[in-house]
Design an enzyme around this catalytic site. Structure first.
Site, mmCIF file in Angstrom:
data_model
loop_
_atom_site.group_PDB
_atom_site.id
_atom_site.type_symbol
_atom_site.label_atom_id
_atom_site.label_comp_id
_atom_site.label_asym_id
_atom_site.label_seq_id
_atom_site.Cartn_x
_atom_site.Cartn_y
_atom_site.Cartn_z
ATOM 1 C CG ASP A 266 -7.489 25.148 -11.169
ATOM 2 O OD1 ASP A 266 -7.270 23.924 -11.159
ATOM 3 O OD2 ASP A 266 -6.992 25.906 -12.018
ATOM 4 N NE ARG A 267 -13.775 20.602 -8.549
ATOM 5 C CZ ARG A 267 -14.487 20.411 -7.428
ATOM 6 N NH1 ARG A 267 -14.252 19.355 -6.673
ATOM 7 N NH2 ARG A 267 -15.413 21.282 -7.092
#
Length: 233
Positions: free
Chosen positions: A102-103
């Site tokens: 994820d980011r």
């Protein structure tokens, strides 16, 4: 495969654009001799503007993903493909991430255009361990390792228990977690299930493959020996 199609599939341009590159004399052999579209030449002997041709289909990359980037081709923000040569996004077959980070998660990310290899890596049958380093908001209670190893922990909105996972305490608010699954936001949700919050997360290893000294934001191609190391782990 004809040279125009081969070079186009590697993302250097459309058929029309690659044909123009031939006409302009930009495509040569290692000695600088101009190549023509109907020449028969080995991949390794092709140069574009004096530079070797990108690897053929079957490309596998290791990227040290920084935080702030998403594993997407369409996200309006920064994406991991921004860290690669622009033409890599245009390759056919598509260069895809092997799973996702994820980011807000950094670390080891694999990309490949080999669909069979991708599925082999992510398949539960591969049983490849993934190692994460987590910085936590609260001190560990002391019972997390037993809960994670039990094989009985269920995440919110799921009905299938997680496979046993190994938790190693590094410091009161720092832990190493070793998983063989890859569920959505799994590490963050596991710590949430025991009343904690992950403030920073980094994946340091997949199978036997680690980032070693690869700097954040950098990448390298993997060879057969690297893939043996990956699956041997």
């Amino acid at each position: 495969m004809k040279l125009v199609k081969l070079i186009g599939n590697l993302g250097y341009g459309s058929r029309k654009e690659v044909s123009a590159m031939f006409r302009e004399g930009r495509i040569t052999d290692p000695d600088g001799e101009v190549l023509y579209a109907d020449d028969k030449v080995e991949h390794a002997a092709i140069r574009i503007d004096g530079e070797p041709l990108d690897p053929p289909a079957g490309l596998v990359l290791m990227l040290h993903k920084p935080t702030g980037y998403t594993c997407s081709t369409k996200d309006p923000g920064r994406i991991v493909y921004d860290l690669l040569p622009p033409r890599f996004r245009l390759r056919s077959p598509l260069l895809s991430t092997v799973g996702r980070l994820d980011r807000d998660t950094s670390g080891l990310l694999l990309l490949t255009d080999d669909g069979g290899l991708l599925h082999r890596i992510v398949s539960p049958k591969a049983n490849l361990a993934k190692v994460y380093e987590a910085q936590l908001a609260e001190d560990l209670r002391g019972d997390e390792a037993a809960i994670f190893a039990s094989g009985e922990l269920e995440l919110e909105s799921e009905q299938t228990p997680l496979a046993p996972a190994i938790l190693e305490t590094i410091a009161p608010r720092q832990a190493r977690l070793i998983l063989t699954e890859g569920r959505y936001h799994q590490v963050r949700r596991m710590f949430a299930a025991v009343g904690n919050h992950v403030q920073a997360l980094h994946r340091s290893r997949i199978g036997g493959l680690s980032l070693q000294d690869l700097p954040a934001g950098q990448w390298r191609t993997l060879d057969a020996a690297d893939l043996e190391t990956l699956f041997r782990g």
